[in-house]
Motif scaffolding. Structure first.
Motif, short mmCIF file in Angstrom:
data_model
loop_
_atom_site.label_atom_id
_atom_site.label_comp_id
_atom_site.label_asym_id
_atom_site.label_seq_id
_atom_site.Cartn_x
_atom_site.Cartn_y
_atom_site.Cartn_z
N LYS A 12 0.85 -1.21 0.00
CA LYS A 12 0.00 0.00 0.00
C LYS A 12 0.87 1.25 0.00
N ASP A 15 2.53 1.65 -3.39
CA ASP A 15 1.56 2.14 -4.38
C ASP A 15 1.33 3.64 -4.24
N LEU A 16 1.22 4.11 -3.00
CA LEU A 16 1.01 5.54 -2.77
C LEU A 16 2.20 6.36 -3.24
N THR A 18 4.52 5.50 -5.52
CA THR A 18 4.69 5.47 -6.97
C THR A 18 3.59 6.24 -7.69
N SER A 19 2.43 6.40 -7.07
CA SER A 19 1.37 7.14 -7.73
C SER A 19 1.40 8.63 -7.40
N GLY A 20 1.84 8.97 -6.19
CA GLY A 20 1.80 10.38 -5.81
C GLY A 20 3.11 10.96 -5.35
N ASP A 27 -4.21 10.61 3.80
CA ASP A 27 -4.59 9.84 2.62
C ASP A 27 -5.58 8.74 3.00
N GLN A 66 10.83 6.82 -14.28
CA GLN A 66 9.70 7.22 -13.44
C GLN A 66 10.08 7.28 -11.97
#
Length: 67
Positions: A12, A15-16, A18-20, A27, A66
Protein backbone atom coordinates in the motif's frame (compact mmCIF):
# COMPACT_ATOMS: atom_id res chain seq x y z
CA UNK A 1 2.16 -9.06 12.99
CA UNK A 2 2.30 -11.70 10.29
CA UNK A 3 4.76 -11.21 7.44
CA UNK A 4 1.96 -11.34 4.83
CA UNK A 5 0.12 -8.52 6.66
CA UNK A 6 3.32 -6.47 6.75
CA UNK A 7 3.84 -7.03 3.02
CA UNK A 8 0.27 -5.85 2.30
CA UNK A 9 0.92 -2.63 4.21
CA UNK A 10 4.30 -2.21 2.49
CA UNK A 11 2.61 -2.65 -0.89
CA UNK A 12 0.00 0.00 0.00
CA UNK A 13 2.80 2.39 0.93
CA UNK A 14 4.68 1.60 -2.27
CA UNK A 15 1.56 2.14 -4.38
CA UNK A 16 1.01 5.54 -2.77
CA UNK A 17 4.60 6.60 -3.35
CA UNK A 18 4.69 5.47 -6.97
CA UNK A 19 1.37 7.14 -7.73
CA UNK A 20 1.80 10.38 -5.81
CA UNK A 21 5.39 10.60 -4.72
CA UNK A 22 4.69 10.62 -0.98
CA UNK A 23 2.51 9.21 1.78
CA UNK A 24 0.31 11.50 3.83
CA UNK A 25 -1.47 10.52 7.00
CA UNK A 26 -4.60 12.17 5.63
CA UNK A 27 -4.59 9.84 2.62
CA UNK A 28 -7.70 7.64 2.56
CA UNK A 29 -5.72 4.73 1.13
CA UNK A 30 -3.75 4.14 4.33
CA UNK A 31 -5.03 4.07 7.89
CA UNK A 32 -3.34 5.57 10.94
CA UNK A 33 -2.55 2.06 12.19
CA UNK A 34 -0.95 1.15 8.86
CA UNK A 35 1.03 4.39 8.91
CA UNK A 36 2.37 3.52 12.37
CA UNK A 37 3.43 0.09 11.09
CA UNK A 38 5.26 1.73 8.17
CA UNK A 39 7.01 4.13 10.54
CA UNK A 40 7.97 1.28 12.89
CA UNK A 41 9.36 -0.83 10.04
CA UNK A 42 10.70 2.01 7.91
CA UNK A 43 14.09 0.49 7.05
CA UNK A 44 12.43 -2.82 6.10
CA UNK A 45 9.89 -0.92 4.01
CA UNK A 46 12.59 0.86 2.00
CA UNK A 47 14.37 -2.45 1.32
CA UNK A 48 11.03 -3.87 0.13
CA UNK A 49 10.40 -0.75 -1.97
CA UNK A 50 13.80 -0.89 -3.69
CA UNK A 51 13.60 -4.64 -4.33
CA UNK A 52 10.06 -4.36 -5.73
CA UNK A 53 11.15 -1.53 -8.03
CA UNK A 54 14.14 -3.54 -9.28
CA UNK A 55 11.87 -6.51 -9.99
CA UNK A 56 9.30 -4.36 -11.80
CA UNK A 57 12.00 -2.75 -13.93
CA UNK A 58 13.37 -6.18 -14.87
CA UNK A 59 9.87 -7.37 -15.80
CA UNK A 60 9.20 -4.20 -17.79
CA UNK A 61 6.36 -2.96 -15.57
CA UNK A 62 8.20 0.16 -14.47
CA UNK A 63 10.20 2.64 -16.48
CA UNK A 64 13.40 3.52 -14.57
CA UNK A 65 12.92 7.18 -15.51
CA UNK A 66 9.70 7.22 -13.44
CA UNK A 67 11.62 6.65 -10.22
Amino acid sequence: MLKKDLVKIFQKGRDLITSGGYIQKTDDAISDEEMLVLEKHLSEFWVFFEEANKKDIELGYLDPSQI
